[in-house]
Design a protein around this motif. Structure first.
Motif, PDB file in Angstrom:
ATOM      1  N   ALA A   7       0.694  23.348  30.897  1.00  0.00           N
ATOM      2  CA  ALA A   7       1.085  24.741  31.131  1.00  0.00           C
ATOM      3  C   ALA A   7       0.731  25.607  29.926  1.00  0.00           C
ATOM      4  O   ALA A   7       0.237  26.736  30.080  1.00  0.00           O
ATOM      5  CB  ALA A   7       2.568  24.829  31.432  1.00  0.00           C
ATOM      6  N   LEU A   8       0.956  25.107  28.714  1.00  0.00           N
ATOM      7  CA  LEU A   8       0.610  25.868  27.513  1.00  0.00           C
ATOM      8  C   LEU A   8      -0.889  26.070  27.385  1.00  0.00           C
ATOM      9  O   LEU A   8      -1.347  27.149  27.002  1.00  0.00           O
ATOM     10  CB  LEU A   8       1.162  25.165  26.265  1.00  0.00           C
ATOM     11  CG  LEU A   8       2.670  25.232  26.074  1.00  0.00           C
ATOM     12  CD1 LEU A   8       3.087  24.378  24.882  1.00  0.00           C
ATOM     13  CD2 LEU A   8       3.113  26.660  25.899  1.00  0.00           C
ATOM     14  N   VAL A   9      -1.657  25.051  27.729  1.00  0.00           N
ATOM     15  CA  VAL A   9      -3.122  25.178  27.680  1.00  0.00           C
ATOM     16  C   VAL A   9      -3.586  26.195  28.720  1.00  0.00           C
ATOM     17  O   VAL A   9      -4.465  27.021  28.444  1.00  0.00           O
ATOM     18  CB  VAL A   9      -3.791  23.798  27.894  1.00  0.00           C
ATOM     19  CG1 VAL A   9      -5.289  23.943  28.109  1.00  0.00           C
ATOM     20  CG2 VAL A   9      -3.499  22.884  26.719  1.00  0.00           C
ATOM     21  N   ALA A  10      -2.977  26.180  29.890  1.00  0.00           N
ATOM     22  CA  ALA A  10      -3.356  27.130  30.941  1.00  0.00           C
ATOM     23  C   ALA A  10      -3.019  28.556  30.519  1.00  0.00           C
ATOM     24  O   ALA A  10      -3.825  29.483  30.718  1.00  0.00           O
ATOM     25  CB  ALA A  10      -2.649  26.770  32.242  1.00  0.00           C
ATOM     26  N   VAL A  11      -1.853  28.754  29.925  1.00  0.00           N
ATOM     27  CA  VAL A  11      -1.460  30.086  29.466  1.00  0.00           C
ATOM     28  C   VAL A  11      -2.378  30.556  28.344  1.00  0.00           C
ATOM     29  O   VAL A  11      -2.824  31.716  28.320  1.00  0.00           O
ATOM     30  CB  VAL A  11       0.026  30.095  29.016  1.00  0.00           C
ATOM     31  CG1 VAL A  11       0.372  31.373  28.280  1.00  0.00           C
ATOM     32  CG2 VAL A  11       0.935  29.890  30.202  1.00  0.00           C
ATOM     33  N   ALA A  12      -2.702  29.663  27.430  1.00  0.00           N
ATOM     34  CA  ALA A  12      -3.613  30.017  26.340  1.00  0.00           C
ATOM     35  C   ALA A  12      -4.991  30.388  26.882  1.00  0.00           C
ATOM     36  O   ALA A  12      -5.626  31.336  26.412  1.00  0.00           O
ATOM     37  CB  ALA A  12      -3.719  28.870  25.345  1.00  0.00           C
ATOM     38  N   PHE A  16      -6.773  34.023  26.491  1.00  0.00           N
ATOM     39  CA  PHE A  16      -8.111  34.133  25.918  1.00  0.00           C
ATOM     40  C   PHE A  16      -9.052  34.854  26.881  1.00  0.00           C
ATOM     41  O   PHE A  16      -9.812  35.738  26.489  1.00  0.00           O
ATOM     42  CB  PHE A  16      -8.660  32.738  25.582  1.00  0.00           C
ATOM     43  CG  PHE A  16     -10.076  32.766  25.090  1.00  0.00           C
ATOM     44  CD1 PHE A  16     -10.366  33.212  23.809  1.00  0.00           C
ATOM     45  CD2 PHE A  16     -11.122  32.360  25.914  1.00  0.00           C
ATOM     46  CE1 PHE A  16     -11.672  33.241  23.356  1.00  0.00           C
ATOM     47  CE2 PHE A  16     -12.425  32.399  25.469  1.00  0.00           C
ATOM     48  CZ  PHE A  16     -12.703  32.846  24.180  1.00  0.00           C
ATOM     49  N   TRP A  17      -9.006  34.507  28.154  1.00  0.00           N
ATOM     50  CA  TRP A  17      -9.883  35.127  29.153  1.00  0.00           C
ATOM     51  C   TRP A  17      -9.558  36.615  29.288  1.00  0.00           C
ATOM     52  O   TRP A  17     -10.458  37.449  29.388  1.00  0.00           O
ATOM     53  CB  TRP A  17      -9.708  34.417  30.495  1.00  0.00           C
ATOM     54  CG  TRP A  17     -10.567  35.002  31.571  1.00  0.00           C
ATOM     55  CD1 TRP A  17     -11.895  34.857  31.726  1.00  0.00           C
ATOM     56  CD2 TRP A  17     -10.125  35.853  32.632  1.00  0.00           C
ATOM     57  NE1 TRP A  17     -12.322  35.555  32.830  1.00  0.00           N
ATOM     58  CE2 TRP A  17     -11.250  36.173  33.397  1.00  0.00           C
ATOM     59  CE3 TRP A  17      -8.886  36.355  33.014  1.00  0.00           C
ATOM     60  CZ2 TRP A  17     -11.169  36.982  34.516  1.00  0.00           C
ATOM     61  CZ3 TRP A  17      -8.811  37.168  34.126  1.00  0.00           C
ATOM     62  CH2 TRP A  17      -9.951  37.470  34.857  1.00  0.00           C
ATOM     63  N   ALA A  18      -8.267  36.958  29.256  1.00  0.00           N
ATOM     64  CA  ALA A  18      -7.864  38.362  29.377  1.00  0.00           C
ATOM     65  C   ALA A  18      -8.290  39.171  28.156  1.00  0.00           C
ATOM     66  O   ALA A  18      -8.568  40.375  28.264  1.00  0.00           O
ATOM     67  CB  ALA A  18      -6.357  38.453  29.571  1.00  0.00           C
TER      68      ALA A  18
END
Length: 66
Positions: A7-12, A16-18
């Motif tokens: 979940a933390l990797v997905a949020v990061a 980053f993409w945003a």
């Protein structure tokens, strides 16, 4: 633990993409002003008003008697 890390990797990754997307900000001077818009409307209406054509008088060339 694996779910939390995933979940933390997905949020990061989303953050980053945003951050790569361009920002579409409008400066405060670009916000419409009601008074300015009203003056523009009056000015546009006045420029569209029918104005009587100006008739120029023709000069008649007079012949001189010598």
């Amino acid at each position: 633990m694996k779910r939390t890390r995933l979940a933390l990797v997905a949020v990061a990754a989303l953050i980053f993409w945003a951050s790569l997307l361009p920002a579409y900000a409008v400066p405060p001077t670009a916000t419409p002003s009601p008074g300015y818009e009203a003056r523009l409307q009056e000015q546009r209406a006045a420029s569209r008003a029918v104005v009587a054509p100006v008739i120029k008088s023709r000069r008649v060339k007079r012949m001189r008697a010598h």
